[in-house]
Scaffold this motif. Structure first.
Motif, mmCIF file in Angstrom:
data_model
loop_
_atom_site.group_PDB
_atom_site.id
_atom_site.type_symbol
_atom_site.label_atom_id
_atom_site.label_comp_id
_atom_site.label_asym_id
_atom_site.label_seq_id
_atom_site.Cartn_x
_atom_site.Cartn_y
_atom_site.Cartn_z
ATOM 1 N N PHE A 101 168.147 74.089 58.042
ATOM 2 C CA PHE A 101 168.211 73.097 56.785
ATOM 3 C C PHE A 101 167.467 71.945 56.983
ATOM 4 O O PHE A 101 166.759 71.410 56.015
ATOM 5 C CB PHE A 101 169.693 72.880 56.656
ATOM 6 C CG PHE A 101 170.000 71.920 55.554
ATOM 7 C CD1 PHE A 101 169.915 72.489 54.134
ATOM 8 C CD2 PHE A 101 170.488 70.718 55.721
ATOM 9 C CE1 PHE A 101 170.208 71.601 52.978
ATOM 10 C CE2 PHE A 101 170.942 69.975 54.689
ATOM 11 C CZ PHE A 101 170.654 70.354 53.528
ATOM 12 N N THR A 102 167.710 71.445 58.145
ATOM 13 C CA THR A 102 166.647 70.079 58.528
ATOM 14 C C THR A 102 165.328 70.285 58.473
ATOM 15 O O THR A 102 164.521 69.647 58.026
ATOM 16 C CB THR A 102 167.250 69.449 59.821
ATOM 17 O OG1 THR A 102 168.628 69.206 59.788
ATOM 18 C CG2 THR A 102 166.651 68.180 60.080
ATOM 19 N N PHE A 103 164.817 71.625 59.002
ATOM 20 C CA PHE A 103 163.635 71.775 59.267
ATOM 21 C C PHE A 103 162.835 71.916 57.889
ATOM 22 O O PHE A 103 161.804 71.531 57.654
ATOM 23 C CB PHE A 103 163.314 73.218 60.323
ATOM 24 C CG PHE A 103 162.002 73.646 60.290
ATOM 25 C CD1 PHE A 103 161.170 73.136 61.081
ATOM 26 C CD2 PHE A 103 161.579 74.679 59.273
ATOM 27 C CE1 PHE A 103 159.992 73.504 61.309
ATOM 28 C CE2 PHE A 103 160.196 75.105 59.649
ATOM 29 C CZ PHE A 103 159.318 74.480 60.620
ATOM 30 N N LEU A 104 163.642 72.815 57.153
ATOM 31 C CA LEU A 104 162.907 72.979 55.775
ATOM 32 C C LEU A 104 162.934 71.731 54.737
ATOM 33 O O LEU A 104 162.063 71.540 54.060
ATOM 34 C CB LEU A 104 163.889 74.007 55.105
ATOM 35 C CG LEU A 104 163.753 75.457 55.848
ATOM 36 C CD1 LEU A 104 164.436 76.498 54.802
ATOM 37 C CD2 LEU A 104 162.224 76.066 55.311
ATOM 38 N N GLY A 105 164.147 71.009 55.038
ATOM 39 C CA GLY A 105 164.492 69.767 54.181
ATOM 40 C C GLY A 105 163.197 68.762 54.386
ATOM 41 O O GLY A 105 162.784 68.282 53.460
ATOM 42 N N GLN A 106 162.762 68.310 55.687
ATOM 43 C CA GLN A 106 161.653 67.412 56.032
ATOM 44 C C GLN A 106 160.663 67.804 55.430
ATOM 45 O O GLN A 106 159.502 67.259 55.327
ATOM 46 C CB GLN A 106 162.059 67.139 57.365
ATOM 47 C CG GLN A 106 161.491 68.216 58.210
ATOM 48 C CD GLN A 106 161.300 67.946 59.695
ATOM 49 O OE1 GLN A 106 160.713 66.672 59.916
ATOM 50 N NE2 GLN A 106 161.988 68.533 60.672
ATOM 51 N N ARG A 107 160.286 69.137 55.344
ATOM 52 C CA ARG A 107 159.217 69.738 54.738
ATOM 53 C C ARG A 107 159.004 69.721 53.119
ATOM 54 O O ARG A 107 158.300 70.374 52.400
ATOM 55 C CB ARG A 107 158.823 71.133 55.244
ATOM 56 C CG ARG A 107 158.279 70.893 56.554
ATOM 57 C CD ARG A 107 158.147 72.154 57.595
ATOM 58 N NE ARG A 107 157.725 71.785 58.820
ATOM 59 C CZ ARG A 107 158.333 71.347 59.812
ATOM 60 N NH1 ARG A 107 159.551 70.544 59.757
ATOM 61 N NH2 ARG A 107 157.690 71.078 60.874
ATOM 62 N N ASP A 108 160.352 69.293 52.509
ATOM 63 C CA ASP A 108 160.418 69.347 51.160
ATOM 64 C C ASP A 108 160.457 70.725 50.409
ATOM 65 O O ASP A 108 159.726 70.959 49.538
ATOM 66 C CB ASP A 108 159.355 68.424 50.407
ATOM 67 C CG ASP A 108 159.314 67.162 50.595
ATOM 68 O OD1 ASP A 108 160.366 66.553 51.115
ATOM 69 O OD2 ASP A 108 158.064 66.445 50.866
ATOM 70 N N ALA A 109 161.215 71.725 51.322
ATOM 71 C CA ALA A 109 160.958 73.104 50.823
ATOM 72 C C ALA A 109 162.115 73.642 50.634
ATOM 73 O O ALA A 109 162.354 74.912 50.767
ATOM 74 C CB ALA A 109 160.407 73.868 52.143
ATOM 75 N N LEU A 110 163.177 72.908 50.147
ATOM 76 C CA LEU A 110 164.396 73.477 49.709
ATOM 77 C C LEU A 110 164.863 73.648 48.448
ATOM 78 O O LEU A 110 165.748 74.019 47.894
ATOM 79 C CB LEU A 110 165.575 72.442 50.456
ATOM 80 C CG LEU A 110 165.711 72.455 51.879
ATOM 81 C CD1 LEU A 110 166.707 71.600 52.351
ATOM 82 C CD2 LEU A 110 166.448 74.068 52.218
#
Length: 380
Positions: free
Chosen positions: A328-337
């Motif tokens: 969740f954190t990995f995708l979130g910081q890449r604006d991918a959620l």
């Protein structure tokens, strides 16, 4: 059901209840626009601009200010500068052939921190409306008119606005600012908002008060003190600005953690305001206490107990919970959620608030700020 699972469920419920209550209150009040009785006004204006080694962007900022749709003969610019580069020389040269606005350049021989610099600038401000803005923010042409319209309401002593575009394209910050604007709109319609924003805030000159020289949340502290002396301090979505921000997890910590430290320390310093000053002390401040101070610890405890409970119940398969949080954190910081990006923005803010609490308990934090060259590039 194991005791650990039951405890996890209880912690999750306790953490969620205030947020659900807020959503219910928002639906009931249905806030829209500014709560002020706005009317057209053109007061004289003092624009306060603190600078530190801004030679890369200061000329762009000055052009931005002079492009505002407002009579410049009514405006004075107060720059308080502690630079070691040629920022002040650029400013002097820029104003050399200008008749308006008037320029007051306060030159600091040593860097004392932002709050002392602002106190000196506010003391020098002579106009009716005092605007504070940051060098790395951009303003729309109508911003002074919108601010003045709010302050024309005799009950309103200060107004701030919203970031309508995150320079640099940070989806994380954009998501958080969207959520925050709804919170601040509700707070303003109930009474007054807590958080004031450095890129643009406007105050009645006769409402200004000195701020703590060690403040890490100078704009919010000033607004809080104005509310404590009886003035109303509000958020108006029509008052707009643009500010740069990061999405990457590590890069955001420097920017977000310092802000979080300032807000937490301010709430603790003014804890005697809880329950006072109408709905401000009875609803607005308690919710911010919950969001900034209590909720980050509860959320962390919920994740820790939940992970232990999952592993105890499911064995190694229970590790799926921390793995899911990491993904969740990995995708979130890449604006991918996608639609869940705003939820990650809140989670990211809770991380900063937890880290800030720990740093404050360790006695860390001062009133200086560092130039982020990447964000300056986004401003240009």
């Amino acid at each position: 059901m194991s005791p650990l699972v039951a405890i996890t469920g209880t912690l999750l419920a306790v953490t969620a209840v205030p947020y659900l209550a807020f959503l219910g209150l928002y639906a009931w009040v249905g806030p829209s626009g500014s709560p002020a009785e706005k009317s057209e006004a053109k007061p004289t204006v003092s624009v306060v601009l603190p600078t530190y080694n801004e030679s890369q962007i200061v000329e762009t900022k000055l052009e931005d200010l002079l492009a505002l749709d407002y009579p410049m003969e009514k405006v004075e610019l107060i720059v308080v500068d502690s630079s070691t580069d040629d920022t002040r020389e650029i400013i002097r040269e820029y104003f050399a052939d200008l008749e308006a606005p008037d320029l007051t350049l306060i030159e600091e021989d040593e860097r004392r921190g932002l709050a002392p610099a602002l106190n000196e600038a506010y003391e020098a401000a002579e106009r009716e409306m005092v605007v504070k803005t940051d060098c790395d923010s951009k303003l729309p042409q109508n911003v002074l008119r919108e601010a003045a319209a709010n302050l024309s309401d005799p009950k309103v002593d200060a107004v701030t606005g919203r970031n309508v575009e995150v320079l640099g394209g940070s989806g994380v910050e954009s998501g958080y600012r969207g959520v925050q604007s709804h919170i601040q709109q509700l707070e303003s319609h109930l009474d007054s908002t807590l958080i004031f924003h450095g890129p643009f805030s406007a105050f009645e000159n006769d409402a200004l008060l000195p701020i703590d020289p060690n403040s890490l949340a100078d704009d919010t502290e000033l607004a809080l003190k104005i509310r404590r002396q009886g003035g109303r301090v509000i958020f108006d979505p029509a008052v707009q600005y643009k500010e740069a921000s990061h999405s990457a997890f590590v890069k955001r910590r420097k920017q977000k953690d310092r802000r979080a430290m300032g807000l937490i320390r301010l709430l603790v310093q003014h804890r005697d305001a809880l329950g006072e000053y109408g709905k401000y002390g009875k609803l607005v401040l308690p919710f911010n206490w919950w969001f900034m101070i209590v909720s980050p610890w509860l959320l962390t405890l919920t994740l820790v107990v939940g992970t232990v409970a999952a592993i105890a119940s499911l064995g190694t398969a229970g590790a799926a919970l921390p793995v899911a949080v990491g993904l969740f954190t990995f995708l979130g910081q890449r604006d991918a959620l996608g639609p869940a990006q705003a939820l990650y923005s809140l989670f990211d803010t809770q991380v900063s608030l937890l880290r800030a609490s720990v740093e404050l308990l360790r006695g860390k934090g001062d009133g200086t700020w560092e130039v982020d060259t990447e964000l300056r590039e986004a401003f240009e």
